[in-house]
Design a protein around this motif. Structure first.
Motif, PDB file in Angstrom:
ATOM      1  N   GLY A 195     -12.962 -11.162  -6.674  1.00  0.00           N
ATOM      2  CA  GLY A 195     -12.912 -10.308  -5.490  1.00  0.00           C
ATOM      3  C   GLY A 195     -11.556 -10.236  -4.817  1.00  0.00           C
ATOM      4  N   ASN A 196     -10.510 -10.795  -5.421  1.00  0.00           N
ATOM      5  CA  ASN A 196      -9.185 -10.781  -4.801  1.00  0.00           C
ATOM      6  C   ASN A 196      -8.348  -9.562  -5.170  1.00  0.00           C
ATOM      7  OD1 ASN A 196      -9.282 -13.105  -3.208  1.00  0.00           O
ATOM      8  ND2 ASN A 196      -8.961 -14.389  -5.007  1.00  0.00           N
ATOM      9  N   ILE A 197      -8.772  -8.791  -6.150  1.00  0.00           N
ATOM     10  CA  ILE A 197      -8.057  -7.556  -6.486  1.00  0.00           C
ATOM     11  C   ILE A 197      -8.958  -6.387  -6.132  1.00  0.00           C
ATOM     12  CG2 ILE A 197      -7.151  -6.115  -8.349  1.00  0.00           C
ATOM     13  CD1 ILE A 197      -6.083  -8.568  -9.676  1.00  0.00           C
ATOM     14  N   HIS A 198      -8.419  -5.500  -5.314  1.00  0.00           N
ATOM     15  CA  HIS A 198      -9.127  -4.286  -4.905  1.00  0.00           C
ATOM     16  C   HIS A 198      -8.417  -3.105  -5.547  1.00  0.00           C
ATOM     17  CE1 HIS A 198     -11.163  -6.801  -1.995  1.00  0.00           C
ATOM     18  NE2 HIS A 198      -9.980  -7.247  -1.619  1.00  0.00           N
ATOM     19  N   LEU A 199      -9.113  -2.395  -6.415  1.00  0.00           N
ATOM     20  CA  LEU A 199      -8.531  -1.288  -7.165  1.00  0.00           C
ATOM     21  C   LEU A 199      -8.988   0.040  -6.599  1.00  0.00           C
ATOM     22  CD1 LEU A 199      -6.968  -0.203  -9.660  1.00  0.00           C
ATOM     23  CD2 LEU A 199      -9.115  -0.395 -10.926  1.00  0.00           C
ATOM     24  N   GLN A 200      -8.031   0.938  -6.405  1.00  0.00           N
ATOM     25  CA  GLN A 200      -8.336   2.320  -6.015  1.00  0.00           C
ATOM     26  C   GLN A 200      -7.654   3.242  -7.012  1.00  0.00           C
ATOM     27  OE1 GLN A 200      -7.114   3.257  -2.051  1.00  0.00           O
ATOM     28  NE2 GLN A 200      -8.566   1.853  -1.105  1.00  0.00           N
TER      29      GLN A 200
END
Length: 178
Positions: free
Chosen positions: A98-103
């Motif tokens: 959950g530490n990488i948020h991809l858009q």
């Protein structure tokens, strides 16, 4: 006697259906998140170094993939490579706890998203004689105003794709000390 057989076979069929549904529910819960890479070159298996970088992430990292989906409709090689890039980023995000948020952003011409991509320093590459350009780059930010970019993913350098993205994540995860 025939009615008795029909009742028994109907009941057995009903029990089998209930058991099958119950088994599928249990398997779905137990193996959630389990992944198997069956590709020839293990395209979707992250290297041990990348897994180590992802495991050591202490703060959230935002990754913005700028990809001109509409602008690359007539370029199948670029579309295939963009899918490969997106899937690698999704795999890394899934493994990051959950530490990488991809858009994923499709910067249309003359839009705020296009301005945002150029503000990050991404490069739009011309693809037609008419001057149409395509973005396929990555920008990343961390919680301390750190920023890093890959201006354009070049399809001829696909063998370095995981290394380049892992390097960008590592740069954002370990800010330089003053």
């Amino acid at each position: 006697m025939t009615s008795n057989r029909k009742t028994l076979s109907g009941g057995a069929l009903l029990i089998l259906i209930v058991l099958f549904i119950g088994l599928m529910l249990v398997v779905n819960v137990m193996f959630r998140g389990a992944r198997v890479d069956l590709t020839q070159n293990n395209l979707y298996t992250l290297s041990s170094g990348t897994k180590e970088i992802l495991a050591k992430l202490d703060e959230p990292i935002n990754l913005y993939l700028f990809y001109s989906d509409k602008g690359s409709q007539n370029i199948p090689q670029l579309r295939t490579y963009a899918t490969r890039v997106r899937e690698l980023l999704e795999e890394m995000a899934a493994r990051s706890n959950g530490n990488i948020h991809l858009q994923v952003i499709d910067p249309l011409p003359f839009s705020e998203d296009e301005d945002r991509a150029t503000t990050y320093g991404l490069q739009a590459v011309p693809v037609t004689a008419g001057g149409e350009t395509v973005f396929l780059g990555l920008a990343g930010t961390n919680s301390t105003n750190g920023q890093s970019v890959i201006p354009f993913f070049q399809p001829d350098k696909e063998s370095f794709l995981e290394y380049d993205v892992a390097k960008l994540v590592h740069e954002l995860a370990t800010p330089k000390k003053p």
